[in-house]
Design an enzyme around this catalytic site. Sequence first.
Site, PDB file in Angstrom:
ATOM      1  N   GLY A  50      10.908  19.151 -22.639  1.00 27.10           N
ATOM      2  CA  GLY A  50      11.665  19.039 -23.886  1.00 27.10           C
ATOM      3  C   GLY A  50      12.907  19.890 -23.840  1.00 27.10           C
ATOM      4  N   ALA A  51      14.024  19.308 -24.274  1.00 26.61           N
ATOM      5  CA  ALA A  51      15.313  19.992 -24.132  1.00 26.61           C
ATOM      6  C   ALA A  51      16.056  20.094 -25.454  1.00 26.61           C
ATOM      7  CB  ALA A  51      16.175  19.260 -23.096  1.00 26.61           C
ATOM      8  N   GLY A  52      15.310  20.448 -26.515  1.00 26.16           N
ATOM      9  CA  GLY A  52      15.971  20.797 -27.765  1.00 26.16           C
ATOM     10  C   GLY A  52      16.635  22.154 -27.626  1.00 26.16           C
ATOM     11  N   GLY A  55      14.009  24.962 -26.549  1.00 25.46           N
ATOM     12  CA  GLY A  55      13.508  24.672 -25.210  1.00 25.46           C
ATOM     13  C   GLY A  55      14.566  24.894 -24.143  1.00 25.46           C
ATOM     14  N   ALA A 237      18.075  30.149 -31.680  1.00 23.35           N
ATOM     15  CA  ALA A 237      18.201  29.945 -30.236  1.00 23.35           C
ATOM     16  C   ALA A 237      19.567  30.364 -29.695  1.00 23.35           C
ATOM     17  CB  ALA A 237      17.921  28.486 -29.904  1.00 23.35           C
ATOM     18  N   LYS A 287       6.849  28.093 -42.826  1.00 28.52           N
ATOM     19  CA  LYS A 287       8.164  28.561 -43.296  1.00 28.52           C
ATOM     20  C   LYS A 287       9.194  27.443 -43.268  1.00 28.52           C
ATOM     21  CE  LYS A 287       9.915  28.913 -38.952  1.00 28.52           C
ATOM     22  NZ  LYS A 287      11.142  28.287 -38.419  1.00 28.52           N
ATOM     23  N   ARG A 349      17.785  25.082 -38.935  1.00 29.02           N
ATOM     24  CA  ARG A 349      18.127  23.669 -39.118  1.00 29.02           C
ATOM     25  C   ARG A 349      17.458  23.071 -40.355  1.00 29.02           C
ATOM     26  NH1 ARG A 349      15.398  21.128 -33.783  1.00 29.02           N
ATOM     27  NH2 ARG A 349      15.992  23.167 -33.012  1.00 29.02           N
ATOM     28  N   GLN A 377      11.487  19.683 -38.398  1.00 32.28           N
ATOM     29  CA  GLN A 377      10.028  19.696 -38.409  1.00 32.28           C
ATOM     30  C   GLN A 377       9.435  20.014 -39.777  1.00 32.28           C
ATOM     31  OE1 GLN A 377       8.231  20.582 -34.310  1.00 32.28           O
ATOM     32  NE2 GLN A 377       9.659  22.268 -34.618  1.00 32.28           N
TER      33      GLN A 377
END
Length: 464
Positions: A50-52, A55, A237, A287, A349, A377
């Site tokens: 996964g490359a969010g 990640g 991130a 959260k 986000r 999410q």
Amino acid sequence: MVGSIEVKSGNVMYSNGSVHNHNGLEEKLDELRQILGKSNGDLLRIVCVGAGAWGSVFAALLQDSYGQFRDKVQIRIWRRSGRAVDRSTAEHLFEVINSREDVLRRLIRRCAYLKYVEARLGDRTLYADEILKDGFCLNMIDTPLCPLKVVTNLQEAVWDADLVINGLPSTETREVFKEISKYWKERLTVPIIISLAKGIEAELDPVPHIITPTQMINRATGVPVDNILYLGGPNIASEIYNKEYANARICGSDKWRKSLAKFLRQPHFIVWDNSDLVTHEVMGGLKNVYAIGAGMVAALTNESATSKSVYFAHCTSEMIFITYLLTEEPERLAGPLLADTYVTLLKGRNAWYGQMIAKGELSLDMGDSISGKGTIQGVSAVGAFYELLSQSSLNVLHPEENKPVAPVELCPILKTLYKILIKREQGPMAILQALRDENLNDPRDRIEIAQSHAFYRPSLLGQP
């Protein structure tokens, strides 16, 4: 010099791969290799699935730290192929490249600059996996990373991996790891998995309970729970990659967590360890729920500090109330939960998504996967927490009405977010109406109710 590579270690820059190991990195790598039984010439294989944003940053942090030791470790990242970069993103990417001399020089050295010029002009289509190799994450264009070794074939990426990082959204974790399980049937050794995902699902049979990403991985692959860990903390991130001071916890069994915490720890990224895996993981999902509402309140009140503080008081009291249902010692989670909530409200986000929905710049019909941001999410988490906490089998005594009610009845913010995001019965303004309801309990009362009753429901986390 043509073909030179700059590697940063400590505060000194070296060329052509010449590195002095000031920070004990090689010793930490050797220690983990020894624990995993690696012999000389046998690479420690690490892959991020996964490359969010998180990640990709996690993989880049490992690459920056340990990628120099090519005879001892291999670090790669997997993402699906075929995701095109749209024209406006390509234009923005070109601006980012030209604003950073170090990035510009690197791309020219690698003979990769021309393709970004062509993409800006519309003469070429770039792809997400292609730009990731050059150090650009599609969900975080403004923060160039180091070049990464990208694999688009899932089987090739994971079949012999020793350490697998789950950088997928929780909504994709089960599906991808079911696929991975097919490639692990013939394995003689069991991999270690670190999940970065923050999200949950709800299951109602045989009793209402939460399913977390680590549990999804365990069910999908059969990898023992002792070999699956969760890493999370109050962090953004892009700021972590830019060396802002941050901390996180790696949670899981005694077998691996202390060794992995030491391996992952960096001067600007402190990693602690904790045995309480599932509860920390659930709090990471909780959260996100309330961050969406915070974004809505900020947008609808023109960033009113007073309105945002009122919302914060109510949402944190609901979160504390919910922790009393989920854990026997909720006080231990108060600090980590509030810290993670705070940073998400500031720059996450999910809060951004709430703002965009309230402003009308995004619509719910667009789904929860947003270009340039990735998966929101908190949306699925709203549905999961509402569904769980509305079950009559979890009833608690209402303090004023003196009758049993589902826990969600004491969580008006969660109820309102469910009506806005999932049922779509109300618009974003409903979140303000909920805050201004004169019948809304004092946030302190909700906490006192939780503290004065035996609310703990171990079955919610799948415990007897």
